[in-house]
Design an enzyme around this catalytic site. Structure first.
Site, short mmCIF file in Angstrom:
data_model
loop_
_atom_site.label_atom_id
_atom_site.label_comp_id
_atom_site.label_asym_id
_atom_site.label_seq_id
_atom_site.Cartn_x
_atom_site.Cartn_y
_atom_site.Cartn_z
N CYS A 73 -8.70 24.04 34.71
CA CYS A 73 -9.36 25.31 34.41
C CYS A 73 -8.93 25.87 33.06
O CYS A 73 -9.70 26.55 32.39
CB CYS A 73 -9.09 26.31 35.52
SG CYS A 73 -7.34 26.53 35.89
N GLU A 128 -8.53 33.10 40.38
CA GLU A 128 -8.23 32.27 39.22
C GLU A 128 -9.43 31.36 39.04
O GLU A 128 -9.64 30.43 39.81
CB GLU A 128 -6.94 31.46 39.46
CG GLU A 128 -6.28 31.01 38.17
CD GLU A 128 -6.71 29.62 37.75
OE1 GLU A 128 -7.72 29.54 37.03
OE2 GLU A 128 -6.04 28.66 38.11
N LYS A 157 -7.91 26.84 53.22
CA LYS A 157 -9.07 25.95 53.20
C LYS A 157 -9.08 25.20 51.87
O LYS A 157 -9.46 25.73 50.84
CB LYS A 157 -10.39 26.70 53.36
CG LYS A 157 -11.52 25.75 53.77
CD LYS A 157 -12.87 26.09 53.17
CE LYS A 157 -13.09 25.68 51.76
NZ LYS A 157 -13.40 24.24 51.55
N GLU A 160 -18.06 25.84 30.74
CA GLU A 160 -16.97 24.97 31.16
C GLU A 160 -17.52 23.62 31.63
O GLU A 160 -18.39 23.56 32.50
CB GLU A 160 -16.19 25.63 32.30
CG GLU A 160 -14.99 24.84 32.76
CD GLU A 160 -14.23 25.55 33.87
OE1 GLU A 160 -12.98 25.55 33.83
OE2 GLU A 160 -14.87 26.10 34.78
#
Length: 623
Positions: free
Chosen positions: A414, A380, A305, A513
């Site tokens: 990331c 992750e 997905k 972040e």
């Protein structure tokens, strides 16, 4: 107006401009015209939709202009601002497997041509009804033949929005493929069999590199140079795991040394089963490949997905898998929203493992769902990675690495080293050079040659980044450079490279972040202070240090609490090396041999070899 009208309009436009066209090949939103040399046009999803020349030339521009006037009553926009990149829910429900023919309606020009449509403005064009995909259990994707046409005309696109019902179909197809005929066609087949398919996929990726890169750029806003490099990495990843699939055969039945001579033992490495793969939008096809390639190499079957914000190249991967005749059900691709498609996939009782790349908050929800069935997961997640720069460096060299660490892919990485720690002796000089270099970055339409900073992926992400910057300013930080829309780009989701100073460790910009082209800066005096600041985060994906002192670099590489450490660089990534983090950046490792191990279980097989009875129990008396 059907899809087949577009090639006819192109051919007519070419004839009026004196360009001889041999054929029109439609690949996604790409219209490739074969005349003495290839000419590529894009059915452009800009605010003012047109056909635009990707490789501008007089011939390309002339054909684009004539075709655009016929289609929309407007001329081409070769260097337009980036599209809104919106997605809306499909009008029809979706299914797992292939949805109908791959590109139905994309007919080649013929002698019998339909009448030209009236010349109308884009706003007057009616919506295009999406056909309900056929439900087929095949090794491919939900392919919606109407999507690209809608995107080309209206500036918006529809992809199928899968539901729990579609997830059921996809998982059932994957389960059947895993166990069909005892697994002899896939899960228990020799690794060399699976390697053949992986190499065939890699070859197709190479053949279509330019088309896939262009589609990725159109879908996500990444500069075309970056997406071309991504496609190289995608092909390399499939080839690497093809090699590991073959070597897996050699590692089966590896003997185990035992202290007792009357026993022999060996191990078997077996595929874990059906795996759910949920991937992000920042590197759409590459991040999917990091999961698809090793899982298939291991012998698993998969349901992929991709993010609803950038699904198109993953759908093209499904089409490629069909072309190489991957066994039905081995790879199933569903598109849709997280709550409606991702959540049912991660909680499905017949999915044996979930591998996820994305936000920490979503990772927590996946862990919670998997925990109900004690299902393994690999995650992750986010990061807030530090880059420590000491006072013994070549400043311009270090500045470029600092920029690459956070401005590549518009900072939507990331592992971005978005916390810059500068030794106080060089801080002022370093920042002066950093500002000068940042202002020299070409921010433009990602299709333009030399673009180094494109748009961010969506309006939501754009507003989120702007909010981070405004909050930093309100909390007392200084926006040293950037922080706004580039003046020459009036539309689109563009943000200037942004440098923020006067930051405290309690500020949101230092702790959370951003996922955008934003770097925040602090100074330090001593090595121990730098390490303490670097480790003062909930995340632990990556970290970097730049210094000419090799012993210092080795000390810091051991001291940083992260899964990845870079020395004198930032962001190099190799398929052979493990990738993953600690703390709230997740657990498990992708890439390298560790990426293959993610999808394998270890079985111990032990045999008693003696002819003598075991002798633990006293035998009953013989009558």
């Amino acid at each position: 107006m059907g899809l087949s009208i577009i090639p006819h309009l192109i051919s007519d436009a070419a004839s009026t401009t004196g360009v001889q066209i041999k054929k029109v090949v439609r690949r996604g939103v790409i219209l490739q015209l074969q005349y003495p040399t290839p000419l590529v046009l894009v059915a452009s999803p800009f605010d003012h939709p047109t056909l635009a020349a990707v490789r501008p030339s007089k011939a390309a521009a002339a054909v684009a202009a004539a075709a655009s006037r016929a289609l929309l009553g407007s001329g081409p926009s070769i260097a337009s601002p980036w599209p809104r990149n919106r997605r809306s829910r499909a009008a029809a429900s979706s299914s797992a497997g292939a949805g109908g023919s791959r590109r139905s309606g994309a007919a080649s020009p013929s002698s019998t041509r339909p009448p030209r449509p009236p010349s109308v403005r884009p706003a007057a064009l009616p919506p295009v009804a999406l056909p309900r995909p056929l439900r087929q259990h095949t090794a491919s994707a939900l392919l919606n033949s109407a999507f690209c046409f809608v995107c080309a005309v209206n500036g918006e696109g529809d992809i199928p929005a899968a539901t729990a019902e579609d997830v059921e179909i996809a998982v059932a197809a994957a389960r059947d493929a895993f166990s069909r005929d005892g697994g002899r066609h896939w899960s228990r087949a020799p690794g060399a069999v699976r390697a053949k398919f992986l190499r065939a996929i890699a070859a197709k990726i190479k053949d279509r590199k330019s088309d896939l890169a262009l589609l990725e750029t159109l879908d996500s806003g990444k500069p075309l140079d970056e997406t071309n490099a991504d496609m190289d990495d995608v092909a390399a990843c499939f080839e690497y795991y093809a090699d590991l699939a073959e070597s897996l055969d050699e590692k089966q039945r590896s003997p185990i040394s035992l202290p007792m001579e009357n026993f022999k033992s060996h191990i078997l490495k077996e595929p874990i089963g059906v795996v759910g793969l949920i991937t992000p939008w920042n590197y759409p096809l590459l991040m999917a490949t990091w999961k698809v390639a090793p899982s298939l190499a291991a012998g698993c079957t998969a349901v992929l997905k991709p993010s609803e914000l950038a699904s198109l190249t993953c759908l093209e991967l499904g089409a490629i898998c069909m072309e190489v005749a991957l066994p039905p059900g081995v790879l199933n691709i569903i598109t849709g929203l997280g709550p409606e498609a991702g959540a049912p996939l991660s909680s499905h009782p017949h999915v044996d493992k979930v591998a996820f790349t994305g936000s920490t908050e979503t990772g927590k929800r996946i862990m919670t769902a998997a925990a109900q069935m004690v299902k393994p997961v690999s995650l992750e997640l986010g990061g807030k990675s530090p880059l420590i720069v000491f006072d013994d460096v070549d400043i311009d060299k270090a500045v470029e690495w600092a920029m690459f660490g956070v401005f590549a892919n518009a900072g939507q990485v990331c592992s971005a080293t978005s916390r810059l720690l500068l030794h106080e002796k060089i801080a002022k000089q370093f920042l002066d050079r950093l500002v000068a270099w940042a202002k020299n970055i070409k921010v433009s339409d990602p299709l333009e040659e030399g673009c180094r900073l494109g748009s961010v992926v969506s309006e939501e992400q754009y507003e989120k980044i702007k909010k981070f910057i405004s909050t930093a300013r309100s909390e007392g930080a200084t926006i040293l450079c950037g922080g706004a829309r580039p003046q020459h780009l009036r539309r689109g989701f563009f943000i200037e490279p942004t440098i923020i100073t006067d930051v405290s460790t309690s500020m949101q910009i230092w702790r959370e972040e951003v996922f955008g082209p934003v770097i925040c800066v602090k100074e330090f005096r001593t090595e121990s202070e730098a390490v303490e600041l670097a480790n003062d985060t909930h995340y632990g994906l990556a970290g970097a240090v730049i210094s000419n002192d090799e012993e210092r670099c080795q000390r810091i590489s051991k001291a940083l609490h992260s899964g990845i450490v870079w020395i004198n660089c930032s962001q190099p990534t190799f398929v052979q090396a493990p990738w993953g983090g600690n703390k709230r950046s997740g657990f498990g490792r992708e890439l390298g041999e560790w990426g293959l191990d993610n999808y394998l279980t270890i079985k111990q097989v032990t045999k008693y070899c003696s002819d003598e009875p075991w002798g633990w129990y006293q035998p009953p008396s013989k009558l």
